[in-house]
Each structure stands twice: as structure tokens, then as C-alpha cells.
Design a protein around this motif. Sequence first.
Motif, PDB file in Angstrom:
ATOM      1  N   ASN A 124       0.824  -1.208   0.000  1.00 40.07           N
ATOM      2  CA  ASN A 124       0.000   0.000   0.000  1.00 40.07           C
ATOM      3  C   ASN A 124       0.860   1.261   0.000  1.00 40.07           C
ATOM      4  N   GLN A 125       1.957   1.236   0.754  1.00 42.18           N
ATOM      5  CA  GLN A 125       2.853   2.398   0.734  1.00 42.18           C
ATOM      6  C   GLN A 125       3.546   2.534  -0.618  1.00 42.18           C
ATOM      7  N   MET A 126       3.945   1.413  -1.192  1.00 42.61           N
ATOM      8  CA  MET A 126       4.649   1.460  -2.479  1.00 42.61           C
ATOM      9  C   MET A 126       3.765   1.956  -3.616  1.00 42.61           C
ATOM     10  N   THR A 127       2.456   1.815  -3.467  1.00 44.10           N
ATOM     11  CA  THR A 127       1.529   2.181  -4.542  1.00 44.10           C
ATOM     12  C   THR A 127       0.630   3.360  -4.185  1.00 44.10           C
ATOM     13  N   ASP A 128       0.954   4.078  -3.116  1.00 46.05           N
ATOM     14  CA  ASP A 128       0.071   5.154  -2.645  1.00 46.05           C
ATOM     15  C   ASP A 128      -1.347   4.620  -2.447  1.00 46.05           C
ATOM     16  N   ASN A 129      -1.431   3.514  -1.706  1.00 47.65           N
ATOM     17  CA  ASN A 129      -2.723   2.871  -1.425  1.00 47.65           C
ATOM     18  C   ASN A 129      -3.483   2.509  -2.703  1.00 47.65           C
ATOM     19  N   GLY A 130      -2.729   2.005  -3.673  1.00 50.59           N
ATOM     20  CA  GLY A 130      -3.346   1.537  -4.906  1.00 50.59           C
ATOM     21  C   GLY A 130      -3.584   2.605  -5.953  1.00 50.59           C
ATOM     22  N   TYR A 176      11.144   6.915   6.840  1.00 53.39           N
ATOM     23  CA  TYR A 176      10.068   7.365   5.965  1.00 53.39           C
ATOM     24  C   TYR A 176      10.276   6.856   4.543  1.00 53.39           C
ATOM     25  N   GLY A 177       9.193   6.416   3.926  1.00 57.18           N
ATOM     26  CA  GLY A 177       9.263   5.847   2.589  1.00 57.18           C
ATOM     27  C   GLY A 177       9.246   4.328   2.648  1.00 57.18           C
ATOM     28  N   PRO A 178       8.817   3.678   1.573  1.00 59.10           N
ATOM     29  CA  PRO A 178       8.604   2.227   1.587  1.00 59.10           C
ATOM     30  C   PRO A 178       9.807   1.378   1.209  1.00 59.10           C
ATOM     31  N   GLY A 179      10.953   2.000   0.908  1.00 59.73           N
ATOM     32  CA  GLY A 179      12.100   1.218   0.468  1.00 59.73           C
ATOM     33  C   GLY A 179      12.538   0.171   1.471  1.00 59.73           C
ATOM     34  N   GLU A 192       7.657   1.032  10.624  1.00 58.15           N
ATOM     35  CA  GLU A 192       6.577   1.484   9.761  1.00 58.15           C
ATOM     36  C   GLU A 192       6.204   2.924  10.101  1.00 58.15           C
ATOM     37  N   SER A 193       5.904   3.698   9.063  1.00 58.50           N
ATOM     38  CA  SER A 193       5.574   5.110   9.241  1.00 58.50           C
ATOM     39  C   SER A 193       4.222   5.406   8.624  1.00 58.50           C
ATOM     40  N   ASP A 194       3.504   6.300   9.250  1.00 59.64           N
ATOM     41  CA  ASP A 194       2.212   6.697   8.705  1.00 59.64           C
ATOM     42  C   ASP A 194       2.341   7.807   7.670  1.00 59.64           C
ATOM     43  N   LEU A 195       3.558   8.348   7.518  1.00 55.49           N
ATOM     44  CA  LEU A 195       3.728   9.424   6.552  1.00 55.49           C
ATOM     45  C   LEU A 195       3.660   8.866   5.138  1.00 55.49           C
ATOM     46  N   PRO A 196       2.938   9.516   4.244  1.00 56.64           N
ATOM     47  CA  PRO A 196       2.790   8.999   2.885  1.00 56.64           C
ATOM     48  C   PRO A 196       4.061   9.161   2.072  1.00 56.64           C
ATOM     49  N   PHE A 197       4.227   8.282   1.110  1.00 55.05           N
ATOM     50  CA  PHE A 197       5.333   8.355   0.153  1.00 55.05           C
ATOM     51  C   PHE A 197       4.707   8.500  -1.219  1.00 55.05           C
ATOM     52  N   THR A 198       4.987   9.588  -1.907  1.00 57.51           N
ATOM     53  CA  THR A 198       4.356   9.860  -3.190  1.00 57.51           C
ATOM     54  C   THR A 198       5.290   9.511  -4.329  1.00 57.51           C
ATOM     55  N   LEU A 199       4.829   8.647  -5.219  1.00 54.97           N
ATOM     56  CA  LEU A 199       5.615   8.322  -6.396  1.00 54.97           C
ATOM     57  C   LEU A 199       5.651   9.524  -7.327  1.00 54.97           C
ATOM     58  N   ILE A 200       6.781   9.717  -7.977  1.00 50.51           N
ATOM     59  CA  ILE A 200       6.919  10.816  -8.932  1.00 50.51           C
ATOM     60  C   ILE A 200       6.318  10.360 -10.249  1.00 50.51           C
ATOM     61  N   GLN A 201       5.209  10.926 -10.610  1.00 49.91           N
ATOM     62  CA  GLN A 201       4.535  10.529 -11.839  1.00 49.91           C
ATOM     63  C   GLN A 201       5.015  11.387 -13.012  1.00 49.91           C
TER      64      GLN A 201
END
Length: 216
Positions: free
Chosen positions: A159-165, A188-191, A201-210
Motif C-alpha cells: 500500500n505504501q509502495m503504490t500510494d494505497n493503490g 520514511y518511505g517504503p524502500g 513502519e511510518s504513517d507518513l505517505p510516500f508519493t511516487l513521482i509521476q
Amino acid sequence: MHGSVELSPFQKEKLLYYFRFLEPDEDGVLDASSMTRLLEKIFKYTGWSQEDRRAIQCLEVHEAIFEILFEKAEETGGERGKASLATWYAIWSHMLLGVKGMSGFPIWLRLMPKLLFEMIDRDGDEKISAEELLTFHHKLVVPQESPEVLKERSTAAFNQMTDNGAHPLDYQGFEQVFANFLIGRTPYGPGKYIFGCFSHESDLPFTLIQPSVEDE
């Protein structure tokens, strides 16, 4: 190697998980038999034949990793053909100096995210599913973890790797996740999840660069 950076405690923690993935012996040391065990488990998991392009690249990349480790160990007074966790950390403290992205790493390391992506993407549809990530974690990374706990943790990782899908976990996204694993100094971040470091585990979101509209 010239210059080094001090690894943060969390960098050491997640790199320890990567070190364990490489199959150290019962004394916590990597040697030639470690690479044999590593390749055997990878090829058994993936089903790649020795002639497969991916198997050949996997062999070449890991030969480079182990060669560098053994050279560094010998330079610092270690036993020939063996590398400890301390050597592993020393290698990364040099390689991470001043690096801002994957392009700053040597070629063999720039090949690693693609290699891992192809390991995990077992159906070859060019994107990793939650089930594929869970299977990778279960079979290759933390087989000792209970299935129930691992499913919960691996799902949270996906879910973190995909921004919750919101975005598919294609190669572009996975490469960013792997870069976060290598470069990130904090939890921070899903790596951190790639090699099973679930403890921060962190609740902070990780945003993929689109890609921008112009780039598509």
C-alpha cells in the motif's frame, strides 16, 4: 574508494536485512558458498534457467557485489574470500557519499532494481501485485515469519509502495522505491520493506513521482 559518509542507525538496520538476504553463514560472514546458496534460492524461486538472460545478469551482478566485498575485506586486514557485516557497512558508507539518485551508483548496482523487479513480477505482466510481493517476502526474504503477520506487513508495504493503490507498482515506481531503500536515512518511505525491514513502519505517505503530461 575515497571519502565516506556516516550511515544513520536506520540505514544500518535496513542494510542488515539486505546483508541477510545474501545468505551469510552461521557465523554471519559472507563467502563463496553464500553466493552459491543465494543463486540457488533465487533460481529455484524464479524458475530461471542458466541460459536465461535474467539468470546470467543475476549471476554477473552478484559476482560484482561479492568481488567488491571480498576486496574491501582484504584491504582492511580481513580473511581472503570472506566479508563481515562491518565490511558491508564500510562499502555502503563509501558508495552513498554524495549520491542523490540511482544514476550516481556503479552500473552493477543500477541493474539491481530491474533484477529484483523481474524476480518479484513472476507472471511477467510488468507490474508487481500485492500477492507477488507477499510471495517474494515469504519465499525469499523472511520465510521464518508467521504467514498471518507477514501478510499484514507485506500488504501494508504494498500500500505504501503504490500510494494505497493509486498507482501500479511498475518498474518506474519500483526503481524509486529501491532508490529510497538505498539513499533514505530515516524510516520514511517504503524502500525499507523490500528486504523485510518492517519494524519502522511510518504513517507518513510516500508519493511516487509521476511523469508529466508532456513526458507521456
